[in-house]
Design a protein around this motif. Structure first.
Motif, PDB file in Angstrom:
ATOM      1  N   ALA A   4      60.808  28.903  13.659  1.00  0.00           N
ATOM      2  CA  ALA A   4      61.307  28.717  12.155  1.00  0.00           C
ATOM      3  C   ALA A   4      62.283  29.527  12.407  1.00  0.00           C
ATOM      4  O   ALA A   4      62.890  30.469  13.196  1.00  0.00           O
ATOM      5  N   VAL A   5      63.228  29.559  11.174  1.00  0.00           N
ATOM      6  CA  VAL A   5      64.993  29.565  11.674  1.00  0.00           C
ATOM      7  C   VAL A   5      64.879  30.255  10.094  1.00  0.00           C
ATOM      8  O   VAL A   5      64.387  29.976   8.657  1.00  0.00           O
ATOM      9  N   ASN A   6      65.243  31.103   9.686  1.00  0.00           N
ATOM     10  CA  ASN A   6      66.213  32.073   9.345  1.00  0.00           C
ATOM     11  C   ASN A   6      67.170  31.278   8.705  1.00  0.00           C
ATOM     12  O   ASN A   6      68.317  31.253   9.271  1.00  0.00           O
ATOM     13  N   LEU A   7      67.327  31.676   7.181  1.00  0.00           N
ATOM     14  CA  LEU A   7      68.906  31.130   6.032  1.00  0.00           C
ATOM     15  C   LEU A   7      69.102  31.292   5.320  1.00  0.00           C
ATOM     16  O   LEU A   7      68.548  32.297   4.677  1.00  0.00           O
ATOM     17  N   PRO A   8      70.623  31.558   5.209  1.00  0.00           N
ATOM     18  CA  PRO A   8      71.334  32.104   3.467  1.00  0.00           C
ATOM     19  C   PRO A   8      70.672  31.567   2.285  1.00  0.00           C
ATOM     20  O   PRO A   8      69.366  30.672   2.591  1.00  0.00           O
ATOM     21  N   MET A   9      69.849  32.582   1.733  1.00  0.00           N
ATOM     22  CA  MET A   9      68.883  32.154   0.210  1.00  0.00           C
ATOM     23  C   MET A   9      70.278  30.911  -0.202  1.00  0.00           C
ATOM     24  O   MET A   9      71.069  30.852  -0.898  1.00  0.00           O
ATOM     25  N   ASP A  10      68.753  30.274  -0.879  1.00  0.00           N
ATOM     26  CA  ASP A  10      68.958  28.821  -1.463  1.00  0.00           C
ATOM     27  C   ASP A  10      69.593  29.743  -2.689  1.00  0.00           C
ATOM     28  O   ASP A  10      68.184  29.567  -3.963  1.00  0.00           O
ATOM     29  N   LYS A  11      70.655  29.655  -3.312  1.00  0.00           N
ATOM     30  CA  LYS A  11      70.529  30.238  -4.966  1.00  0.00           C
ATOM     31  C   LYS A  11      70.231  29.731  -6.249  1.00  0.00           C
ATOM     32  O   LYS A  11      70.110  30.084  -6.798  1.00  0.00           O
ATOM     33  N   GLN A  12      69.744  28.174  -5.307  1.00  0.00           N
ATOM     34  CA  GLN A  12      68.987  27.531  -7.260  1.00  0.00           C
ATOM     35  C   GLN A  12      68.168  27.747  -7.019  1.00  0.00           C
ATOM     36  O   GLN A  12      67.368  27.757  -7.867  1.00  0.00           O
ATOM     37  N   LEU A  13      67.121  28.583  -6.429  1.00  0.00           N
ATOM     38  CA  LEU A  13      65.436  29.431  -6.564  1.00  0.00           C
ATOM     39  C   LEU A  13      66.000  30.409  -6.094  1.00  0.00           C
ATOM     40  O   LEU A  13      66.518  31.695  -6.446  1.00  0.00           O
ATOM     41  N   LEU A  14      64.960  30.861  -7.416  1.00  0.00           N
ATOM     42  CA  LEU A  14      64.475  32.501  -8.296  1.00  0.00           C
ATOM     43  C   LEU A  14      64.482  33.531  -7.069  1.00  0.00           C
ATOM     44  O   LEU A  14      64.607  34.395  -7.419  1.00  0.00           O
ATOM     45  N   TRP A  15      62.846  33.094  -6.091  1.00  0.00           N
ATOM     46  CA  TRP A  15      62.605  34.051  -5.457  1.00  0.00           C
ATOM     47  C   TRP A  15      63.195  33.598  -4.208  1.00  0.00           C
ATOM     48  O   TRP A  15      62.761  32.665  -3.176  1.00  0.00           O
ATOM     49  N   HIS A  16      63.130  35.462  -3.260  1.00  0.00           N
ATOM     50  CA  HIS A  16      63.156  35.053  -2.220  1.00  0.00           C
ATOM     51  C   HIS A  16      62.316  36.647  -0.540  1.00  0.00           C
ATOM     52  O   HIS A  16      62.913  37.115  -1.699  1.00  0.00           O
ATOM     53  N   PRO A  17      62.029  35.333  -0.042  1.00  0.00           N
ATOM     54  CA  PRO A  17      61.647  34.060   1.185  1.00  0.00           C
ATOM     55  C   PRO A  17      60.956  32.739  -0.698  1.00  0.00           C
ATOM     56  O   PRO A  17      60.270  33.420  -0.183  1.00  0.00           O
ATOM     57  N   SER A  18      61.658  32.527   0.358  1.00  0.00           N
ATOM     58  CA  SER A  18      61.019  31.245  -0.738  1.00  0.00           C
ATOM     59  C   SER A  18      59.892  30.310  -0.102  1.00  0.00           C
ATOM     60  O   SER A  18      60.322  30.148   0.459  1.00  0.00           O
ATOM     61  N   VAL A  19      59.132  30.612  -0.498  1.00  0.00           N
ATOM     62  CA  VAL A  19      57.792  30.426  -0.526  1.00  0.00           C
ATOM     63  C   VAL A  19      57.626  28.505  -0.733  1.00  0.00           C
ATOM     64  O   VAL A  19      57.330  27.403   0.690  1.00  0.00           O
ATOM     65  N   ASP A  20      58.142  27.935  -1.378  1.00  0.00           N
ATOM     66  CA  ASP A  20      58.496  26.558  -1.596  1.00  0.00           C
ATOM     67  C   ASP A  20      59.470  25.686  -0.136  1.00  0.00           C
ATOM     68  O   ASP A  20      58.589  24.763  -0.244  1.00  0.00           O
ATOM     69  N   ARG A  21      60.335  26.240  -0.173  1.00  0.00           N
ATOM     70  CA  ARG A  21      61.724  25.656   0.704  1.00  0.00           C
ATOM     71  C   ARG A  21      60.645  26.018   2.351  1.00  0.00           C
ATOM     72  O   ARG A  21      61.166  25.060   2.473  1.00  0.00           O
ATOM     73  N   MET A  22      59.834  27.254   1.948  1.00  0.00           N
ATOM     74  CA  MET A  22      59.194  27.315   3.474  1.00  0.00           C
ATOM     75  C   MET A  22      58.521  26.235   3.567  1.00  0.00           C
ATOM     76  O   MET A  22      57.677  25.159   4.949  1.00  0.00           O
TER      77      MET A  22
END
Length: 349
Positions: free
Chosen positions: A251-269
């Motif tokens: 599991a790697v923590n990454l900078p927020m993807d600004k194109q996504l609305l919510w963080h930590p992003s469930v979709d990205r995970m």
């Protein structure tokens, strides 16, 4: 009209929050200067939602909240500072029955309080819609007893047999505690959680969960191997992905993807896990929260043969995220929160 009671000992904060809400045109705002003043006003104004500060004279927010939950149960949103002390108090409030929290930017007297306007209004509207159902069906979660839990050592292996992914937002901390504390020490899969939450809060949240869970709970503040016997909480104000490193899943923590609305992003995970594991080895759980984060990715997981669970409306503080998954046809089962741990155990043990 939506009726909101704003409780804060700062006249400036009451003024700013009142102005933010009244600009909506359909929100009637009442204010109270401390907890006792709030308790005196609630029977008179019957607010749909209460926003509650923590540090106040005469009667502090936590004492006031305990009275509200006993005498006038209704949705309460805590508005607290971003300090570690403020985060600890906020989690005590969630254990007492508050449905959500919003961090005050800039401390107790926040000159940038208007920055939270969109989030505050969205959360007030979301929890107000659930007031009647919430008051009747609210789950009374007792504060965990201070007991020593013997934990099994995480099983360090070169690979894992599968993975449980959990996504949640508004109302999530209570739902997560309900589920994760029921998982036994020999639960055979690692668990990775994306809870929409600021960074200062996720660290405190992971530590509090670790005191009451039979599995080890850690925050993903650096790359961490996914291993049986552990629950990993994605760091707030960032995103988390599952990656392959030296033959292991990490599991790697990454900078927020600004194109996504919510963080930590469930979709990205979820999407990152699909790149690293066979879909049939993934279980995804969509819990309470506003919006649709995770619904699309979990529906794809379901289509590919993975198993998915959506929290049912009867226990969700805000039914938005689970409803999106259900309506897209992406939920294998729909369960109240208190039955989800049993289903995870049934599917894996």
């Amino acid at each position: 009209m939506l009726r909101v009671l704003v409780v804060d000992d700062s006249a400036l904060m009451r003024k700013y929050i009142r102005e933010m809400l009244e600009e909506e045109g359909d929100i009637e705002v009442f204010t109270a200067r401390d907890g006792q003043d709030a308790l005196d006003q609630i029977p008179k104004v019957d607010p749909d939602v209460i926003t509650l500060d923590i540090n106040m004279p005469v009667m502090d927010g936590l004492t006031c909240l305990s009275h509200i939950m006993t005498e006038f149960p209704r949705p309460v949103i805590m508005v607290s500072s971003l300090t570690e002390k403020g985060a600890l108090a906020t989690f005590e409030a969630l254990e007492l029955g508050a449905v959500d929290y919003i961090p005050k930017p800039g401390g107790t007297i926040s000159l940038s309080i208007k920055d939270i306007r969109p989030e505050l209004i969205a959360k007030i509207r979301a929890v107000a819609r659930s007031r009647t159902r919430w008051s009747k069906l609210r789950i009374h979660r007792a504060k965990p007893e201070k007991i020593t839990i013997k934990k099994a050592r995480p099983k360090i292996t070169r690979d894992i047999p599968g993975l449980v992914l959990i996504g949640c937002s508004t109302g999530g901390p209570g739902a997560l505690e309900e589920i994760l504390t029921q998982l036994p020490p020999d639960f055979p899969l690692p668990v990775l959680v994306a809870q929409h939450m600021p960074a200062r809060f996720t660290n405190v949240f992971a530590k509090r969960l670790n005191q009451s869970c039979q599995l080890e709970v850690r925050e993903v503040n650096r790359p961490l191997p996914l291993q049986v016997g552990e629950i990993l909480i994605a760091q707030g104000d960032a995103d988390v992905e599952v990656r392959r490193k030296l033959g292991r899943k990490v599991a790697v923590n990454l900078p927020m993807d600004k194109q996504l609305l919510w963080h930590p992003s469930v979709d990205r995970m979820v999407r990152s896990a699909l790149k690293c594991l066979d879909p049939k080895d993934i279980i995804a759980v969509q819990l309470t929260g506003m919006g649709y984060d995770g619904a699309e990715a979990m529906t794809e997981l379901h289509r590919l043969g993975g198993r998915t669970i959506a929290e049912s409306e009867e226990t969700a503080v805000v039914f938005g995220m689970p409803r999106e998954l259900i309506e897209r046809g992406g939920a294998d089962v729909v369960l109240p929160v208190h039955k989800i741990a049993d289903r995870l155990i049934k599917w894996t043990m």
